[in-house]
Design a protein around this motif. Structure first.
Motif, PDB file in Angstrom:
ATOM      1  N   ALA A 278      35.958  37.922  47.116  1.00 32.86           N
ATOM      2  CA  ALA A 278      36.109  39.173  47.724  1.00 32.86           C
ATOM      3  C   ALA A 278      36.769  40.154  46.771  1.00 32.86           C
ATOM      4  N   GLU A 279      37.646  39.878  45.894  1.00 30.69           N
ATOM      5  CA  GLU A 279      38.148  40.895  44.778  1.00 30.69           C
ATOM      6  C   GLU A 279      36.951  41.320  43.905  1.00 30.69           C
ATOM      7  N   ALA A 280      36.259  40.163  43.708  1.00 32.07           N
ATOM      8  CA  ALA A 280      34.925  40.632  42.685  1.00 32.07           C
ATOM      9  C   ALA A 280      34.004  41.659  43.344  1.00 32.07           C
ATOM     10  N   ARG A 281      33.933  41.336  44.811  1.00 39.83           N
ATOM     11  CA  ARG A 281      33.065  42.477  45.482  1.00 39.83           C
ATOM     12  C   ARG A 281      33.941  43.811  45.458  1.00 39.83           C
ATOM     13  N   ILE A 282      35.035  43.850  45.677  1.00 39.24           N
ATOM     14  CA  ILE A 282      35.833  45.173  45.409  1.00 39.24           C
ATOM     15  C   ILE A 282      35.735  45.727  44.248  1.00 39.24           C
TER      16      ILE A 282
END
Length: 652
Positions: free
Chosen positions: A631-635
């Protein structure tokens, strides 16, 4: 002399054998009763303890040295008379410790005689010197006989020792007065008897042998001394027997009373109508139905060679009391009858039956190991609904040191001593390997008598693991919340699980966009093996991990060498000593596979239920960390795209 002393020793041995068999039967009855709850166990054993104390008191007060050995020729019992004589403790004498008191010159002969008789299951008699508490060596006549139960099971030897030093000295002195001018010194500390002889006089050996000149007078003197000793010993042993609250009678095969003994002060039994029935037939003494039962038991005992036990009601005035009769084969045509009043016991049993049933049900429901042990760590009672019974002694009168590993046995004995000295509950924990699995046991040692304790053992492995798992979850969730790198979190997760599952070698592989597994954590696995854990396609039959990711369910391989899932892959893990592999997929809430958590073992084994639960919990935590990272990578990707868009917009 030797023949008459043998008569004395054989008399003691017969009495001992009868007494031990009686006590054994009593113990068998007691052991058949359900174990009481810990709160009432002490009080429920009062009757048994009274009988045991009376029996042990009779042995400890016997005026002869008494010993007993087990089927392995190791001595297991010495009476108080022996311990007082030698000045040593019971612990020092047990096993082969008693040989430390045998004179060095007699040591080998004593061992050879004992072991030869033991192997042949034959009685033996030997004279040897034994050191007493003062350091002086005394001559003893040691007589032993094989001890068998009523089912002919050999359980060791019973023996007794008689101090014959004074008898030897008296014999020697008599011989000297008869035919010489011998001058005798006092007995030396080593037990030898020295003499000063004129040339040509008869020679006296250290073992009391004399020349033919003094043999006649020696035999007469020894006969008188032996008869006196026999009389004294028989009187003292008769006094011991008279303290037993039973009717003892020797009855012939025809049903004639040959001997009879009754403790008139016991108040426990009904005497036959005739005060002394010696010479009478049982039908002249007992009621018809009781006499018939007695005769049938006598015939059965003599025909089978086995103890016969029966009970019968006996009318005593207005009271009917219950009596138990034991008929013991005594000689080819004689039996020993032991009659005991069991009315009180039956009344107690009847009154306690409902409560005993409740207590038994309660104990059966406890998931514990419950034992009653003596101060020395001897098992007196044993009950278990626990898996730990596999490492504990299940027979009574078994030693803690023989049933537990040395370190655990010593810790158990230390806790027993502390509990008895302080009167306080002792609690400790220890680890036990059971069936290849490390288990944790909590032991509670509770003093229940001056020299006995209750030990309650409980398997707390699940509780300990649950606590450890909760601590691991909290730590990992805290690391996730702090935003620590995923690699650090996965490495920590693997390390913690390996600590919680001894012997486990763990790995975490993540699924890439090409549906291939890539190793991300697994420091404990052999490096030459982990080099192959990259770019592994998932699918049926691709080892445990590839198959688990494909099926999206846990796959257990207890034996890599035989599991068909490893047919194309088993060579490398087996070369590195890896024999079992359990794999659990890491799946998101929407059933998307993220990777696989794997556990390898260097032994062939399957997981226990609680270990399967651990696999599931760890997979969930790993999934949380991976999803957060993704999720943080997508953000970050979205932010980067937004930044690039703004830059392009500014350029336009």
């Amino acid at each position: 002399m030797k023949n008459q002393l043998n008569r004395l020793s054989e008399y003691v041995a017969r009495w001992l054998s009868s007494a031990f068999k009686q006590q054994y039967q009593n113990d068998q009855y007691q052991s058949s009763q359900p174990l009481s709850s810990p709160q009432k166990l002490g009080s429920d054993l009062d009757h048994q303890r009274q009988a045991e104390l009376q029996f042990r008191s009779a042995l400890d007060n016997a005026p002869t040295l008494i010993w007993m050995s087990d089927p392995e020729a190791q001595c297991t019992y010495f009476n108080q008379t022996w311990l007082t004589f030698t000045g040593r403790s019971l612990k020092q004498e047990l096993g082969t410790g008693w040989l430390a008191g045998v004179h060095p010159d007699d040591y080998q002969q004593c061992i050879d005689t004992y072991l030869s008789a033991f192997e042949a299951r034959q009685p033996f008699t030997i004279e040897h010197r034994l050191r007493r508490a003062s350091g002086e060596y005394r001559w003893v006549l040691n007589n032993g006989a094989p001890h068998c139960l009523e089912n002919h099971e050999f359980i060791g030897y019973i023996g007794s020792c008689v101090d014959i030093t004074d008898l030897k000295q008296a014999t020697l002195q008599t011989a000297s007065h008869a035919g010489s001018h011998m001058l005798y010194d006092s007995t030396h500390p080593d037990g030898s008897i020295h003499s000063s002889l004129s040339q040509g006089e008869p020679v006296l050996a250290a073992h009391g042998q004399v020349s033919q000149q003094g043999e006649t007078r020696q035999d007469i003197t020894m006969t008188k001394l032996t008869e006196t000793s026999l009389s004294e010993w028989e009187e003292q042993n008769q006094a011991i027997l008279s303290a037993i609250p039973d009717i003892l009678a020797v009855i012939s095969s025809e049903g004639i009373y040959l001997n009879y003994s009754y403790n008139q002060f016991s108040g426990q039994l009904i005497q036959p109508e005739t005060i002394d029935p010696t010479g009478l037939h049982v039908s002249e003494v007992l009621p018809p139905e009781v006499a018939s039962m007695c005769l049938a038991a006598v015939r059965q005992a003599l025909e089978t060679g086995e103890i016969q036990i029966y009970e019968q009601p006996v009318q005593c005035g207005d009271i009917i009391q219950s009596e138990e009769t034991r008929v013991v084969p005594y000689q080819a045509d004689k039996v020993l009858c032991i009659v005991r009043n069991i009315s009180d016991r039956q009344q107690i049993e009847n009154s306690l039956h409902p409560s005993k049933a409740r207590q038994h049900a309660l104990v059966q429901a406890l998931p514990d190991l419950i034992m009653r042990l003596s101060r020395d760590g001897i098992y007196l009672d044993f009950f278990s609904n626990s898996d730990f019974q596999g490492i504990e002694a299940q027979d009574t009168l078994f030693d803690t040191h023989a049933s537990l590993p040395p370190d655990l046995a010593q810790r158990r004995c230390n806790a027993i001593q502390t509990a008895l000295e302080t009167g306080e509950l002792q609690i400790y924990e220890h680890e036990i390997w059971l069936d290849g699995t490390l288990r944790i046991e909590e032991c509670r040692v509770i003093p229940c008598h001056d020299d006995q304790v209750l030990v309650i053992g409980r398997d707390i492995t699940d509780r300990k693991r649950s606590t450890a798992q909760l601590a691991i979850q909290n730590e990992l969730l805290a690391r996730i919340a702090r935003g620590e790198p995923l690699a650090n979190i996965l490495d920590t997760l693997v390390q913690k699980i390996e600590q919680n599952l001894p012997g486990a070698l763990c790995s975490i592989m993540l699924l890439d966009d090409m549906n291939c597994l890539q190793l991300h954590a697994g420091q404990s696995l052999p490096q030459t093996y982990t080099q192959r854990l990259y770019n592994l396609p998932i699918g049926e039959g691709r080892g445990s991990c590839g198959t688990a990711a494909f099926r999206q369910q846990t796959v257990i391989t207890a034996d890599i060498a035989t599991d068909p899932l490893w047919a194309a892959y088993r060579q490398k893990p087996l070369e590195h000593g890896l024999k079992a592999c359990w794999s659990t997929p890491i799946v998101t809430a929407d059933d998307r596979v993220l990777g696989v958590f794997g556990v390898y073992y260097q032994t062939v084994r399957s997981p226990l239920p609680d270990e399967l639960e651990i696999l599931g919990q760890i997979a969930n935590i790993a999934g949380i960390a991976i999803e957060r990272e993704q999720a943080e990578a997508r953000i970050r990707q979205s932010e980067e795209q937004l930044r690039l868009t703004e830059i392009l917009h500014q350029c336009q």
